[in-house]
Design an enzyme around this catalytic site. Sequence first.
Site, PDB file in Angstrom:
ATOM      1  N   LYS A 202      -1.245  -8.475   5.106  1.00 39.15           N
ATOM      2  CA  LYS A 202      -0.034  -7.692   5.898  1.00 39.15           C
ATOM      3  C   LYS A 202      -0.772  -8.465   7.962  1.00 39.15           C
ATOM      4  O   LYS A 202      -0.395  -7.666   8.606  1.00 39.15           O
ATOM      5  CB  LYS A 202      -0.353  -6.708   6.450  1.00 39.15           C
ATOM      6  CG  LYS A 202       0.474  -5.427   5.517  1.00 39.15           C
ATOM      7  CD  LYS A 202       0.172  -4.193   5.374  1.00 39.15           C
ATOM      8  CE  LYS A 202      -0.844  -3.368   5.075  1.00 39.15           C
ATOM      9  NZ  LYS A 202      -0.990  -1.670   5.644  1.00 39.15           N
TER      10      LYS A 202
ATOM     11  N   ASP B 153      -2.361   4.340   2.391  1.00 37.91           N
ATOM     12  CA  ASP B 153      -1.559   5.482   2.943  1.00 37.91           C
ATOM     13  C   ASP B 153      -0.115   5.741   1.725  1.00 37.91           C
ATOM     14  O   ASP B 153       0.040   6.556   2.006  1.00 37.91           O
ATOM     15  CB  ASP B 153      -0.210   4.684   4.204  1.00 37.91           C
ATOM     16  CG  ASP B 153      -0.722   2.646   3.706  1.00 37.91           C
ATOM     17  OD1 ASP B 153      -1.107   2.849   2.501  1.00 37.91           O
ATOM     18  OD2 ASP B 153       0.307   2.196   3.951  1.00 37.91           O
TER      19      ASP B 153
END
Length: 480
Positions: free
Chosen positions: A189, A225
């Site tokens: 990311k 997450d």
Amino acid sequence: MQRFVVAYATRMVSKDDTRSPNNTAVRIDNEPHHSFLYPQIRDACKDLVLSDDQLQLVMQKLTDEINAGLSRTTHDDSVVKCFTTYVQDLPNGTENGNFLALDLGGTNFRVLLITLEGQKSDMKSKIYAIPQSLMLGTGTQLFDHIAQCLALFIKDLNLQNEILPLGFTFSFPLKQYGLTKGNLVRWTKGFNCSGVIGENVVALLEEAISRRKDVKIDVCAILNDTTGTLMSCAFKNQNCRIGLIVGTGFNACYVEKTKNAECAIPGNYDKNKAHMLINTEWGAFGERGVLDFIITEFDRAIDENSINPTKQLFEKMISGMYMGELARLVLEKLVNAGLLFGGKCPSDLRKRGKFFTKYVSEIENDPKGRYTNCREILAELGLRNVSDQDCENVRYVCSVVSRRAAHLVSAGIATLLNKMSEDNVTVGIDGSVYRFHPHFHDLMTAKISELQPYKFDLMLSHDGSGRGAALVAAVASQRR
Ligand code: BGC
């Protein structure tokens, strides 16, 4: 100007057709939301439209990769790592107390204070930006920044004299050795901080905190997450067995039988407990060529220009970090072929990263036959007085890119549902793409139903993975 979310009206046929290429436009009835479409436009996008046969093949290959990741003999060489999370208990509603949580992994970093009280939970949180210079700086700078934000937060709430249990949501591939030890395998990311790969991230955080000498913490758990989302949704819905993120990044975790978590380190988990959460890290799926049969020229361009070429190929076809850019590449191709905007390209549309992923959602949010958001966005990119037909074509491109993403996510979820072979599994979902795209949920519901036989539910997670981190920390601190 604010662009509002508007529900779709019924289909209309565009009448403004001022810049028709020579070919006659065709109305495509089995492709929702497009009034007219020129064969050349459709043709330029055809590789982005996946058939059910292709999706079934994706599922077969993903099943093989997941099994390779789980198995002790093939894990080291596998692409989809299926990391053991060491989380074996889902919340049962008896979790109590005050917990801190850190959430690092997207564009922002959050610090939270969570109070759990039976079925109730309360949350105070603060969001801190992570500037690009930090994303690409040294690990020490990154962890010092995290420690500084945590210290500010703790002092703001006057908690500096307490030692609260802390859950650290760290949303990158982590090889875990227990609940409080995990080494970073790779950055994703857009992060690329030096000196962190191969290191124990919990130790880096603790060292940064002890360098400051002004706060004390007790790290009880490090988690992904997806794990946080699963836990947080399971808190509300006992059937939640899968945690999914479709946001800046893309990943899923699921409840596996403990005996299948072959890479779990003996002594660091309870082998008598039935379940173990597995973090698939399936964003890496497609590396070593297994998805070449659906990879397009646009995907190749995205990959080549990324900071992690040849890595995270499944993620690059789906997640919010890349979706806008994928749409931009297709639009650019159409302009170059003279099929869009009369062949004239606004200079910003030629620039990498200028067509944001949120534009895709906003453009697809325009009611049928109206192009308010689309025109506003094109104006932002420097193009005014655009015909309805051009707007329709832009919307088609956005819908093709987002549908492919939704269908690939569905293939992933269908793979897990088949693997679990259970009815009534709830999938807890978070992430900006799923949350804000007007059709993502419906596209997924329809496609998952087509691809596999089990009943399921898709549930939006309401409070990110913060509460999940507190729940994992709660279970861990109780055990201590
Ligand atoms: C990371 C995962 C994370 C996902 C969603 C991916 O890039 O590798 O660990 O769960 O993004 O944030």
